[in-house]
Design an enzyme around this catalytic site. Sequence first.
Site, short mmCIF file in Angstrom:
data_model
loop_
_atom_site.label_atom_id
_atom_site.label_comp_id
_atom_site.label_asym_id
_atom_site.label_seq_id
_atom_site.Cartn_x
_atom_site.Cartn_y
_atom_site.Cartn_z
N CYS A 2 0.86 -1.16 0.00
CA CYS A 2 0.00 0.00 0.00
C CYS A 2 0.91 1.22 0.00
O CYS A 2 2.12 1.09 0.07
CB CYS A 2 -0.83 0.03 1.27
SG CYS A 2 -1.74 -1.49 1.56
N ARG A 27 1.34 1.93 -5.89
CA ARG A 27 1.55 0.90 -4.86
C ARG A 27 0.27 0.12 -4.56
O ARG A 27 0.27 -0.79 -3.72
CB ARG A 27 2.07 1.54 -3.58
CG ARG A 27 3.36 2.29 -3.76
CD ARG A 27 3.75 2.99 -2.48
NE ARG A 27 4.18 2.05 -1.47
CZ ARG A 27 5.39 1.59 -1.32
NH1 ARG A 27 6.34 2.00 -2.15
NH2 ARG A 27 5.71 0.75 -0.38
N TRP A 73 -3.63 -1.90 -1.46
CA TRP A 73 -3.64 -3.09 -2.33
C TRP A 73 -3.96 -4.24 -1.39
O TRP A 73 -3.16 -4.59 -0.52
CB TRP A 73 -2.28 -3.28 -2.98
CG TRP A 73 -2.25 -4.36 -4.02
CD1 TRP A 73 -2.69 -4.28 -5.31
CD2 TRP A 73 -1.76 -5.70 -3.84
NE1 TRP A 73 -2.49 -5.49 -5.95
CE2 TRP A 73 -1.93 -6.37 -5.08
CE3 TRP A 73 -1.20 -6.41 -2.79
CZ2 TRP A 73 -1.56 -7.70 -5.27
CZ3 TRP A 73 -0.83 -7.73 -2.98
CH2 TRP A 73 -1.01 -8.36 -4.22
N ASN A 99 1.09 0.06 6.01
CA ASN A 99 1.56 -0.62 4.81
C ASN A 99 2.40 -1.80 5.27
O ASN A 99 3.35 -1.61 6.02
CB ASN A 99 2.42 0.35 3.98
CG ASN A 99 3.13 -0.35 2.84
OD1 ASN A 99 2.64 -1.35 2.32
ND2 ASN A 99 4.28 0.16 2.45
N GLY A 100 2.01 -3.01 4.85
CA GLY A 100 2.79 -4.19 5.25
C GLY A 100 1.86 -5.32 5.65
O GLY A 100 0.66 -5.27 5.42
N GLU A 470 8.88 -11.33 -21.81
CA GLU A 470 8.54 -9.96 -21.39
C GLU A 470 7.37 -9.42 -22.23
O GLU A 470 6.49 -8.75 -21.71
CB GLU A 470 9.79 -9.06 -21.50
CG GLU A 470 9.57 -7.60 -21.18
CD GLU A 470 9.01 -7.31 -19.79
OE1 GLU A 470 8.94 -8.22 -18.94
OE2 GLU A 470 8.61 -6.16 -19.57
N LYS A 474 3.71 -8.13 -20.76
CA LYS A 474 3.10 -6.81 -21.01
C LYS A 474 1.65 -6.98 -21.45
O LYS A 474 0.77 -6.28 -20.98
CB LYS A 474 3.85 -6.04 -22.10
CG LYS A 474 5.21 -5.45 -21.78
CD LYS A 474 5.26 -4.59 -20.56
CE LYS A 474 5.73 -5.44 -19.45
NZ LYS A 474 6.14 -5.02 -18.22
N GLU A 477 -0.55 -8.05 -18.54
CA GLU A 477 -0.73 -7.02 -17.50
C GLU A 477 -1.78 -5.98 -17.87
O GLU A 477 -2.56 -5.57 -17.04
CB GLU A 477 0.60 -6.30 -17.25
CG GLU A 477 1.59 -7.09 -16.43
CD GLU A 477 2.91 -6.36 -16.27
OE1 GLU A 477 3.42 -6.31 -15.15
OE2 GLU A 477 3.46 -5.83 -17.26
N HIS A 493 4.90 -29.71 -27.75
CA HIS A 493 4.87 -30.73 -26.70
C HIS A 493 3.69 -30.50 -25.75
O HIS A 493 3.85 -30.54 -24.54
CB HIS A 493 6.19 -30.75 -25.93
CG HIS A 493 7.34 -31.16 -26.79
ND1 HIS A 493 7.47 -32.43 -27.31
CD2 HIS A 493 8.39 -30.45 -27.27
CE1 HIS A 493 8.57 -32.49 -28.05
NE2 HIS A 493 9.14 -31.30 -28.05
N LYS A 588 2.69 -1.56 -8.55
CA LYS A 588 4.03 -1.45 -9.13
C LYS A 588 5.10 -2.02 -8.21
O LYS A 588 6.06 -2.63 -8.67
CB LYS A 588 4.34 0.02 -9.45
CG LYS A 588 5.68 0.15 -10.14
CD LYS A 588 5.69 1.26 -11.14
CE LYS A 588 6.93 1.22 -11.98
NZ LYS A 588 6.88 0.16 -13.00
C1 G6P Z 1 5.61 -5.88 -9.69
C2 G6P Z 1 5.39 -4.99 -10.89
C3 G6P Z 1 6.22 -5.48 -12.06
C4 G6P Z 1 7.69 -5.56 -11.65
C5 G6P Z 1 7.88 -6.46 -10.43
C6 G6P Z 1 9.30 -6.40 -9.89
O1 G6P Z 1 5.05 -7.12 -9.94
O2 G6P Z 1 4.02 -4.96 -11.24
O3 G6P Z 1 6.09 -4.57 -13.13
O4 G6P Z 1 8.44 -6.05 -12.72
O5 G6P Z 1 7.01 -6.01 -9.39
O6 G6P Z 1 9.55 -5.10 -9.45
P1 G6P Z 1 11.00 -4.50 -9.21
O7 G6P Z 1 10.76 -3.13 -8.69
O8 G6P Z 1 11.65 -5.39 -8.19
O9 G6P Z 1 11.73 -4.52 -10.50
#
Ligand code: G6P
Length: 593
Positions: A2, A27, A73, A99-100, A470, A474, A477, A493, A588
């Site tokens: 959060c 967050r 969150w 937060n935590g 990757e 994307k 997400e 397979h 994030k």
């Molecule tokens: C979250 C974000 C991702 C990110 C990951 C790792 O899941 O939504 O976009 O890649 O954390 O985050 P970091 O800050 O450790 O790269």
Amino acid sequence: MCGIVGYVGSLDARTIVLDGLKKLEYRGYDSSGIALRCNNDFKIFKDKGRIAHLCEITDYSFKTNMGIAHTRWATHGMVNYENSHPHISNNKRFILVHNGIIENYRKLKIDYLSDYSFYSETDSEVIVNLIEFYSKKMSAEQAIRKAMSMLEGSYALLILDKENMDTIYCVKNKTPLNIGVSNDGITIASDIIAFPSNVNKFLSLDDQRFAIIKNNNVKIFDLMGFEVEANYKELKLDEYSISKGNYEHYMLKEIEEQPDVIRRIITKYFDNENVLIDKNLIEAIKNSDKINFVACGTSLYASFMGKYFFEKLCGIPTECFIASELVYSNPLMTKKPIFIFVSQSGETLDCITVMKKYKDLGYKIVSITNSVESTMAYFSDFILDICANTEVSVASTKSYTASIAVMSILAKAVSNQKTNLKNNLNRVSLVIENIIQDLKPLIKDMASKIKDSNAIFYIGRGIDYWACDEGALKLKEISYINTESYSSGELKHGTIALIEKGTPVIAIVTQEGTNSIVRSNLEEAISRGAKGYVISLESLAYSKDDIIIPNVAHYLTPLVSVVVCQMLAYYVALYKNNDIDRPKNLAKSVTVE
Ligand code: G6P
């Protein structure tokens, strides 16, 4: 995880904490809330939904110079009004944002708070009542410290007390909390980007510290109540990075910043052809018998390129670990491993937990990060800045390319090989510009064709496969389309059974050695009804390929192919009218286990 923010000073606290909260929305954004001082009382406004909604339900009619706020969150309990912060103690004396995660909250509830009523399912409501419980026998300060000593887990807390109306209490363990000072007052926030622009110095609270903010003064204590020194740092924030500029979304702005980020990295790490990296770091890697990359999400996918560079260029065996797996497993270690953590935020809790574990065992720790003031940077022996400036969009873009660029430079420095890396990276920045300017219509067209699919597959081999990982992340997400990345050879397979008429299968082909085999694998999928698409490098392209990327050095191709994937995901999400910068269910910075 959060975000929390608080302010006490001479200005309108409501504006400052709400502005700060908007910057912390990355967050988490399931629900939000605010507690504001109003004469000799506090008023609370909270609800499920985003901060824009909180701004609508907040009362602007009274003067307030003090407040705390929270964006959530969800970890404990549903997304609803009751579980939103702030939480208030039974006798309404204490108000708290958290937060935590408190691991022992159920036990604390049973052992100490059986007479208390609980209105939410959160662990946070247990903390505020535990403080109230002890406050009946001791001062607020002592009660907070006593409660802290009993909490197991991670917490950044801001606490208000109706019997100490001029004070904000701050508590921190394993999750970040920063205190910023400006001429008009003091702001506390989970991330320094939430500070108002006139904050000129700040400190990051250490674990198990308790701060009292009163009369424009900050005092910091340890758990025993002994005052400790407040070590302030100068604050320099990049305003451009945290504003959206003329863009509709941060994500597109950040995609289009990538050429500049690569150029910034070149400027920072090259002096003519010489690499500017701490010699002790280079020696530490040379002296190691294995490199262990540790990361999550996009940073994990970037790490696979690190493995490629270090094995190919330096001949050092390298493995990539998912951080959350390393928390509980104890894989066999070689005699002299070195750990390289890759993290945009530097605050991902799984990475921090693993980092502390291996640091305590005496291993050298390197961080490749966008946040050189972060917790991970703090625990590291060596820090490499990826120079991407603040990344706001939840879907990470520029951090991926920046981390890979920095890894390539580090590997070159360790290998001492005469590669043309500087020119090759310069070329990458030009090609990304070209993709952004010239290939955009083609990418948009492809996005319009795949946007209504139920499932999409990316296929490739070798480093193209890692770019596929990757690219698929994307799309998942932000478009919410079930997208998988497969090594093209593995598709047959089992997974090929999922191919239906019209299922998009996107092949990335940038490597000479695997060009024809990946194309054959794509044909196999097309024969079973798939709609095939090809993203290729100019030197290997067939004229009918969908997206043809100008050539770059063969070992840097994910830096350009991924930009096509980022843009593809962006335009699919745009067509679907999704919330691109704040996708559902995500955050994030993941500061919970
Ligand atoms: C979250 C974000 C991702 C990110 C990951 C790792 O899941 O939504 O976009 O890649 O954390 O985050 P970091 O800050 O450790 O790269």
